[in-house]
Design an enzyme around this catalytic site. Structure first.
Site, PDB file in Angstrom:
ATOM      1  N   CYS A   1       9.433  29.667   6.316  1.00  0.00           N
ATOM      2  CA  CYS A   1       9.349  31.099   6.036  1.00  0.00           C
ATOM      3  C   CYS A   1      10.330  31.806   6.951  1.00  0.00           C
ATOM      4  O   CYS A   1      10.388  31.519   8.139  1.00  0.00           O
ATOM      5  CB  CYS A   1       7.921  31.576   6.315  1.00  0.00           C
ATOM      6  SG  CYS A   1       7.678  33.336   6.062  1.00  0.00           S
TER       7      CYS A   1
ATOM      8  N   HIS B   1       3.297  31.319  -2.086  1.00  0.00           N
ATOM      9  CA  HIS B   1       3.684  31.640  -0.703  1.00  0.00           C
ATOM     10  C   HIS B   1       4.033  33.130  -0.583  1.00  0.00           C
ATOM     11  O   HIS B   1       3.547  33.820   0.318  1.00  0.00           O
ATOM     12  CB  HIS B   1       4.877  30.763  -0.291  1.00  0.00           C
ATOM     13  CG  HIS B   1       5.457  31.085   1.056  1.00  0.00           C
ATOM     14  ND1 HIS B   1       5.445  30.191   2.106  1.00  0.00           N
ATOM     15  CD2 HIS B   1       6.081  32.209   1.521  1.00  0.00           C
ATOM     16  CE1 HIS B   1       6.013  30.757   3.162  1.00  0.00           C
ATOM     17  NE2 HIS B   1       6.421  31.980   2.836  1.00  0.00           N
ATOM     18  N   GLU B   2       4.855  33.623  -1.515  1.00  0.00           N
ATOM     19  CA  GLU B   2       5.265  35.035  -1.429  1.00  0.00           C
ATOM     20  C   GLU B   2       4.091  35.960  -1.678  1.00  0.00           C
ATOM     21  O   GLU B   2       3.941  36.988  -0.997  1.00  0.00           O
ATOM     22  CB  GLU B   2       6.402  35.329  -2.414  1.00  0.00           C
ATOM     23  CG  GLU B   2       7.688  34.573  -2.152  1.00  0.00           C
ATOM     24  CD  GLU B   2       8.147  34.579  -0.703  1.00  0.00           C
ATOM     25  OE1 GLU B   2       7.906  35.574   0.016  1.00  0.00           O
ATOM     26  OE2 GLU B   2       8.734  33.563  -0.278  1.00  0.00           O
TER      27      GLU B   2
ATOM     28  N   HIS C   1       1.937  36.737   1.292  1.00  0.00           N
ATOM     29  CA  HIS C   1       2.430  37.777   2.201  1.00  0.00           C
ATOM     30  C   HIS C   1       1.823  39.139   1.859  1.00  0.00           C
ATOM     31  O   HIS C   1       1.649  39.984   2.742  1.00  0.00           O
ATOM     32  CB  HIS C   1       3.952  37.901   2.111  1.00  0.00           C
ATOM     33  CG  HIS C   1       4.715  36.865   2.910  1.00  0.00           C
ATOM     34  ND1 HIS C   1       4.653  36.801   4.276  1.00  0.00           N
ATOM     35  CD2 HIS C   1       5.561  35.869   2.522  1.00  0.00           C
ATOM     36  CE1 HIS C   1       5.441  35.806   4.706  1.00  0.00           C
ATOM     37  NE2 HIS C   1       5.996  35.228   3.657  1.00  0.00           N
TER      38      HIS C   1
HETATM   39 ZN    ZN Z   1       7.259  33.598   3.859  1.00  0.00          ZN
END
Ligand code: ZN
Length: 167
Positions: A98, A140-141, A144
């Site tokens: 990341c 993953h995004e 966030h």
């Molecule tokens: Zn990330």
């Protein structure tokens, strides 16, 4: 419009629960462009989420088409506004990195396939089915947007997190 500075852990904006976009406006399109510029100008990133550049709207961009792991199966350049996972299947463990956690990678287990609903850059509702590396990148995004980093997903911080070799 331009690539923006990436916020680095433990910047508190990375722990923020982001807010849905209600009224698309010019500032939203500027945010989308900055996310795309930040992703593409990094040269290696396969996704960026708004809080990584200090904006707490629920917007991510993903593009795995240039990566070795994702080039065979992908939707190209994805702009996802207010993304929601409608369905998920299977399990896949991958080593993740990341831009906001530049010194470490970690083994994370996520769904192998996801069905995601979102608004695209033009505000049209889209539903796609993503699998493999692209599905992992999307998850993953999207993490966030809820203040989660891959570090929050590894099962064991001692055995599943790795320091990157100095470049
Ligand atoms: Zn990330």
């Amino acid at each position: 419009m331009a690539a923006r500075e990436i916020r680095i852990y433990p910047d508190p904006v990375l722990k923020t629960i982001c807010s849905p976009v209600t009224i698309p406006d010019d500032s939203l399109d500027a945010l989308v462009q900055d996310l795309l510029d930040t992703m593409y100008q990094s040269g290696h990133s396969v996704g960026v989420a708004a809080p990584q550049i200090g904006d707490t709207r629920r917007v991510v961009v993903v593009d795995v088409s240039a990566s070795k792991l994702g080039r065979d199966e992908n939707h190209g350049s994805l702009v996802m506004i207010n993304p929601e996972i409608l369905d998920r299947e299977g399990k896949k463990t991958m080593r993740e990195g990341c831009m906001s956690v530049p010194d470490y990678t970690g083994n994370v287990t996520r769904a192998e396939m996801v069905v995601v609903q979102f608004l695209d850059r033009q505000g049209r509702e889209q539903v796609i089915r993503a699998s493999g590396f692209e599905a992992v990148a999307i998850q993953h995004e999207m993490d966030h947007l809820d203040g989660n980093l891959f570090l929050d997903r590894v099962s064991n911080l001692k055995t599943d997190v790795f320091r990157r070799k100095k470049r």
